[in-house]
Scaffold this motif. Sequence first.
Motif, mmCIF file in Angstrom:
data_model
loop_
_atom_site.group_PDB
_atom_site.id
_atom_site.type_symbol
_atom_site.label_atom_id
_atom_site.label_comp_id
_atom_site.label_asym_id
_atom_site.label_seq_id
_atom_site.Cartn_x
_atom_site.Cartn_y
_atom_site.Cartn_z
ATOM 1 N N LEU A 166 -5.604 3.308 3.518
ATOM 2 C CA LEU A 166 -6.505 2.693 3.618
ATOM 3 C C LEU A 166 -7.294 1.633 3.932
ATOM 4 N N ALA A 167 -6.067 1.006 4.605
ATOM 5 C CA ALA A 167 -6.493 -0.407 5.553
ATOM 6 C C ALA A 167 -8.054 -0.363 6.249
ATOM 7 N N LYS A 168 -7.714 0.479 6.659
ATOM 8 C CA LYS A 168 -8.543 1.475 8.160
ATOM 9 C C LYS A 168 -9.893 1.455 7.893
ATOM 10 N N ARG A 169 -9.942 2.044 6.750
ATOM 11 C CA ARG A 169 -10.949 2.244 5.622
ATOM 12 C C ARG A 169 -12.417 1.632 4.963
ATOM 13 N N PRO A 170 -13.325 1.584 4.786
ATOM 14 C CA PRO A 170 -14.735 0.383 4.536
ATOM 15 C C PRO A 170 -13.785 0.955 3.014
ATOM 16 N N VAL A 171 -13.186 0.388 2.316
ATOM 17 C CA VAL A 171 -13.402 0.139 1.663
ATOM 18 C C VAL A 171 -12.638 -1.052 0.191
ATOM 19 N N GLY A 172 -12.352 -0.701 -0.715
ATOM 20 C CA GLY A 172 -11.821 -2.668 -1.605
ATOM 21 C C GLY A 172 -10.683 -1.620 -1.637
ATOM 22 N N LEU A 203 -12.912 1.061 -4.987
ATOM 23 C CA LEU A 203 -12.243 0.519 -4.859
ATOM 24 C C LEU A 203 -11.220 1.036 -5.308
ATOM 25 N N VAL A 204 -10.044 0.540 -5.063
ATOM 26 C CA VAL A 204 -7.972 0.987 -5.162
ATOM 27 C C VAL A 204 -7.735 0.078 -5.837
ATOM 28 N N VAL A 205 -7.465 0.395 -7.257
ATOM 29 C CA VAL A 205 -6.794 -0.912 -7.504
ATOM 30 C C VAL A 205 -4.754 -0.006 -7.034
ATOM 31 N N LEU A 206 -4.132 -0.744 -6.771
ATOM 32 C CA LEU A 206 -2.857 -0.520 -6.530
ATOM 33 C C LEU A 206 -1.604 -0.898 -7.560
ATOM 34 N N VAL A 207 -1.548 -1.053 -8.541
ATOM 35 C CA VAL A 207 -0.160 -1.258 -9.468
ATOM 36 C C VAL A 207 1.036 -1.064 -9.298
ATOM 37 N N ASP A 208 1.951 -2.193 -8.411
ATOM 38 C CA ASP A 208 3.102 -1.235 -7.982
ATOM 39 C C ASP A 208 3.780 -1.469 -9.002
ATOM 40 N N THR A 265 -12.319 -6.176 5.061
ATOM 41 C CA THR A 265 -11.876 -6.635 3.639
ATOM 42 C C THR A 265 -13.681 -7.330 2.945
ATOM 43 N N PRO A 266 -14.093 -6.414 1.590
ATOM 44 C CA PRO A 266 -15.658 -6.582 0.925
ATOM 45 C C PRO A 266 -15.362 -7.968 0.357
ATOM 46 N N HIS A 267 -16.592 -8.557 0.453
ATOM 47 C CA HIS A 267 -16.335 -9.564 -1.041
ATOM 48 C C HIS A 267 -16.755 -9.650 -2.284
ATOM 49 N N LEU A 268 -16.169 -9.526 -2.882
ATOM 50 C CA LEU A 268 -16.829 -9.279 -4.441
ATOM 51 C C LEU A 268 -17.557 -10.712 -5.001
ATOM 52 N N ALA A 269 -17.970 -10.773 -5.630
ATOM 53 C CA ALA A 269 -18.475 -12.131 -6.244
ATOM 54 C C ALA A 269 -17.418 -12.529 -7.902
#
Length: 271
Positions: free
Chosen positions: A29-35, A102-107, A240-244
Amino acid sequence: DYQKVPHALTVGANQSGKSMYQRNLISGLAKRPVGLVGIDCKRGVEQRGYAPRLSALAITPDEADGLLEALVGEMEERFDLLSSHGVPDMWGLPAKLRPVPLVVLVDEVAELFLVAVKKDEERRDRMVMRMIRLAQMARAVGIFLEVCGQRFGSDLGKGATALRAQLTGRVVHQVNDKQTAEMALGDIAPEAVFAATTIPPDRPGVAVAGDSSGGWSRIRTPAMTPAEAVAVCREFAHLTPHLAALAPFRPAVPAAPAPAVPLLKPRPVTE
């Protein structure tokens, strides 16, 4: 394809390969345009190294509570945007107006459910309710959940079953008991339960993957070290996108380690 299988649950015993699976997922995912948004309530031992590529990170239950509230707020703002343009999901928006997925990763999801004292129950209930709302609605606005844990049954408490039902993608590594495999696969691919319970402990990374279509397959995660995953996150930190809404949870990025300097200066050998 998160548009087809928007949310997923990954379960397995200790040393079964869950962390390896998550490293591969984050690296891809890090290589793709996602947060990427991390929730790792084990003080960040798994996800802190990914900070260069994370738009937000929570490492305690209190931080996770605030971050989930911010994510729900972001979801609601995105729905307002869809409503103002008369489209059912964000893919119908013009590209210049489309929010970043956005992908939310819950460990370890159990850390969000378990409480030590009664006064923490209110916080737990808030977090669970917010995760259920995200799982039910956020697909249309490009927010997706990747939830990981050793097991995820009704014994975790109120809301666990409702949340699990929304996580349509399932990946089951070697488990400690048949009930865990049934809990994860029984409602989508009952015949895959036997395959999951026969994964031997000495085969970390082997897993059974399925989804709500009823299809399933046996997979094995490629080996990847933590250092390799961290290096990918550093390399693609510029994406890495910046979201307010998530700015208060943006993690500090540790400095890259300096190259080793030899203590002795080599001298050329002369005849």
